[in-house]
Design an enzyme around this catalytic site. Structure first.
Site, PDB file in Angstrom:
ATOM      1  N   GLY A  15     -10.383   6.190  -5.332  1.00 28.54           N
ATOM      2  CA  GLY A  15      -9.303   7.019  -4.800  1.00 28.54           C
ATOM      3  C   GLY A  15      -8.843   7.974  -5.879  1.00 28.54           C
ATOM      4  N   PHE A  44      -6.323   7.633  -7.625  1.00 34.67           N
ATOM      5  CA  PHE A  44      -5.728   6.825  -8.672  1.00 34.67           C
ATOM      6  C   PHE A  44      -6.780   6.298  -9.667  1.00 34.67           C
ATOM      7  CE2 PHE A  44      -4.563   2.529  -9.994  1.00 34.67           C
ATOM      8  CZ  PHE A  44      -3.241   2.650 -10.388  1.00 34.67           C
ATOM      9  N   GLY A  45      -7.939   5.988  -9.147  1.00 37.56           N
ATOM     10  CA  GLY A  45      -8.981   5.419  -9.990  1.00 37.56           C
ATOM     11  C   GLY A  45      -9.979   4.657  -9.138  1.00 37.56           C
ATOM     12  N   ASP A  91       3.559   7.110  -0.030  1.00 37.98           N
ATOM     13  CA  ASP A  91       2.193   7.427   0.408  1.00 37.98           C
ATOM     14  C   ASP A  91       1.790   6.537   1.591  1.00 37.98           C
ATOM     15  OD1 ASP A  91      -0.116   8.933   0.227  1.00 37.98           O
ATOM     16  OD2 ASP A  91      -1.031   7.712  -1.348  1.00 37.98           O
ATOM     17  N   ASP A 129      -0.476  -0.036  -1.885  1.00 41.48           N
ATOM     18  CA  ASP A 129      -0.254   1.212  -2.632  1.00 41.48           C
ATOM     19  C   ASP A 129       1.167   1.741  -2.657  1.00 41.48           C
ATOM     20  OD1 ASP A 129      -2.738   1.409  -3.604  1.00 41.48           O
ATOM     21  OD2 ASP A 129      -3.320   3.222  -2.529  1.00 41.48           O
TER      22      ASP A 129
HETATM   23  P1  ATP Z   1      -6.209   7.761  -1.911  1.00 43.27           P
HETATM   24  O1  ATP Z   1      -6.510   7.692  -3.349  1.00 43.27           O
HETATM   25  O2  ATP Z   1      -6.209   9.143  -1.380  1.00 43.27           O
HETATM   26  O3  ATP Z   1      -4.947   7.010  -1.564  1.00 43.27           O
HETATM   27  P2  ATP Z   1      -7.698   5.563  -0.949  1.00 43.27           P
HETATM   28  O4  ATP Z   1      -6.505   4.882  -0.309  1.00 43.27           O
HETATM   29  O5  ATP Z   1      -9.014   5.411  -0.233  1.00 43.27           O
HETATM   30  O6  ATP Z   1      -7.416   7.091  -1.131  1.00 43.27           O
HETATM   31  P3  ATP Z   1      -7.504   3.689  -3.106  1.00 43.27           P
HETATM   32  O7  ATP Z   1      -6.160   3.224  -2.656  1.00 43.27           O
HETATM   33  O8  ATP Z   1      -7.736   3.850  -4.570  1.00 43.27           O
HETATM   34  O9  ATP Z   1      -7.869   5.078  -2.447  1.00 43.27           O
HETATM   35  O10 ATP Z   1      -8.560   2.676  -2.512  1.00 43.27           O
HETATM   36  C1  ATP Z   1      -9.955   2.797  -2.737  1.00 43.27           C
HETATM   37  C2  ATP Z   1     -10.652   1.798  -1.811  1.00 43.27           C
HETATM   38  O11 ATP Z   1     -10.274   0.461  -2.143  1.00 43.27           O
HETATM   39  C3  ATP Z   1     -10.307   2.009  -0.345  1.00 43.27           C
HETATM   40  O12 ATP Z   1     -11.474   1.797   0.422  1.00 43.27           O
HETATM   41  C4  ATP Z   1      -9.299   0.911  -0.066  1.00 43.27           C
HETATM   42  O13 ATP Z   1      -9.336   0.513   1.281  1.00 43.27           O
HETATM   43  C5  ATP Z   1      -9.777  -0.206  -0.995  1.00 43.27           C
HETATM   44  N1  ATP Z   1      -8.680  -1.088  -1.397  1.00 43.27           N
HETATM   45  C6  ATP Z   1      -7.544  -0.734  -2.026  1.00 43.27           C
HETATM   46  N2  ATP Z   1      -6.745  -1.792  -2.247  1.00 43.27           N
HETATM   47  C7  ATP Z   1      -7.399  -2.868  -1.716  1.00 43.27           C
HETATM   48  C8  ATP Z   1      -7.097  -4.268  -1.603  1.00 43.27           C
HETATM   49  N3  ATP Z   1      -5.972  -4.795  -2.081  1.00 43.27           N
HETATM   50  N4  ATP Z   1      -8.014  -5.071  -0.993  1.00 43.27           N
HETATM   51  C9  ATP Z   1      -9.169  -4.548  -0.509  1.00 43.27           C
HETATM   52  N5  ATP Z   1      -9.509  -3.249  -0.596  1.00 43.27           N
HETATM   53  C10 ATP Z   1      -8.639  -2.414  -1.191  1.00 43.27           C
END
Ligand code: ATP
Length: 323
Positions: A44, A46-47, A156, A173
């Site tokens: 994402g 964030f990383g 968010d 998040d």
């Molecule tokens: P953005 O950065 O725009 O918010 P995003 O939500 O896809 O996009 P991240 O929140 O960094 O980015 O998540 C990256 C991936 O990891 C996504 O597929 C998300 O569903 C998954 N993910 C995040 N947190 C968890 C968690 N606690 N358990 C399982 N999967 C997770």
């Protein structure tokens, strides 16, 4: 009452409270070496998110280090961590701790087993019946109501950050937006790059503060009210199976929402009560948006009968803030 000479000095109170915060933060510090990092789940702004093991299955969210290049960002990260430890609710992801020593900064949470609402709605094209739609919305309201009662703004809220695990909603998040520093880091020259599917969650007052030449310190004015606006968009996605403003270019969305025009409800055929919730969440004036406690009461009143979606017989209910 303060009787002893040492504590009578107000500076001592300050030092005590600062050291007690950092001490309680230390209790949540996870040495990076203790984590057994597994596969990449996704990336994402964030990383990178990894699955892993730390006393059981966990999700490890590693911060991109090019973002954390100064003391201030590290402090922002620690401030978010100190917020997370205050959250205990069944509809919020379980915060387990964080790696707080640069260059390895990471947040460790429980691993969500289900799929995100985004995947259900936009990838798998799942259709939820009205009773399930209301149940999901109620659980989101519960989790969000709890966050707000604890003084935490999500900033968010979107379907990508809401998991559905065997019928249970888990929100992720919350509060991480400051750390992502999105508006600073996605700016290239005179352009503001906007992640796909992000704009439709932004309230008018946040939208009007998007700047191409924003200074590093300028934050966007996220509040509990802007979270409610984002919830409105999630409610719309649940009802319609798509994002609002479909087909509109970003500049048109920014212009329309910033001026107080609400998205079109042409693709939604639903009862007055269902639409009223949407319109209230999308109110132009922040203080006219309902609190999550009111939202729950309104959702409870909805009849749980079948949802009718009928894009072929649209009813045009696009309204502006002036109407
Ligand atoms: P953005 O950065 O725009 O918010 P995003 O939500 O896809 O996009 P991240 O929140 O960094 O980015 O998540 C990256 C991936 O990891 C996504 O597929 C998300 O569903 C998954 N993910 C995040 N947190 C968890 C968690 N606690 N358990 C399982 N999967 C997770």
């Amino acid at each position: 009452t303060v009787s002893d000479g040492e504590n009578a000095d107000p500076r001592c109170f300050r030092q005590n409270s600062v050291s007690s915060v950092s001490q309680s933060l230390r209790e949540w510090d996870i040495p990076y070496d203790e984590l057994d990092r597994g596969e990449v789940i996704g990336r994402g702004r964030f990383g990178i998110v990894y699955s892993g093991n730390w006393h059981g299955h966990v999700a490890i969210k590693e911060l991109r280090m090019d973002y954390v290049n100064d003391e201030k960002t590290l402090e922002a990260f620690k401030a978010e961590v100190s917020t997370f430890r205050k959250t205990r609710h069944e509809n919020l992801v379980l915060f387990m701790g964080a790696c707080m020593k640069p260059p390895r900064l990471a947040i460790v949470t429980s691993l969500c087993k289900g799929r995100t609402l985004y995947t259900h709605i936009h990838v798998q094209k799942d259709k939820f019946n009205m009773s399930k739609t209301i149940m999901i919305a109620q659980q989101i309201s519960q989790g969000m109501g709890y966050l707000h009662a604890r003084g935490i703004v999500h900033k968010d809220l979107k379907t990508k950050n809401i998991f559905l695990e065997s019928g249970k909603v888990v929100i992720t998040d919350f509060g991480l937006f400051n750390v992502t520093r999105l508006c600073h880091d996605t700016r290239r020259g005179n352009w503001l790059s906007i992640p796909p599917g992000w704009l439709c969650y932004l309230s008018p007052e946040v939208m009007r503060n998007l700047r191409v030449a924003q200074k590093q310190d300028d934050g966007l004015p996220f509040t509990t009210y802007s979270d409610v606006y984002g919830f409105g968009t999630v409610w719309y996605e649940l009802l319609c199976g798509e994002w609002p403003h479909k087909g509109l270019p970003p500049e048109a969305i920014i212009w329309q929402v910033g001026r107080g025009m609400k998205p079109s409800l042409a693709n939604l055929q639903a009862s007055r009560d269902v639409k009223d919730i949407l319109m209230a969440c999308w109110s132009y004036r922040p203080d006219e948006r309902p609190e999550f406690s009111t939202m729950q009461a309104n959702l409870n009143k909805l009849p749980k009968k079948r949802l009718h979606r009928s894009p072929s017989h649209p009813i045009h209910l696009s309204r502006s803030a002036e109407s």
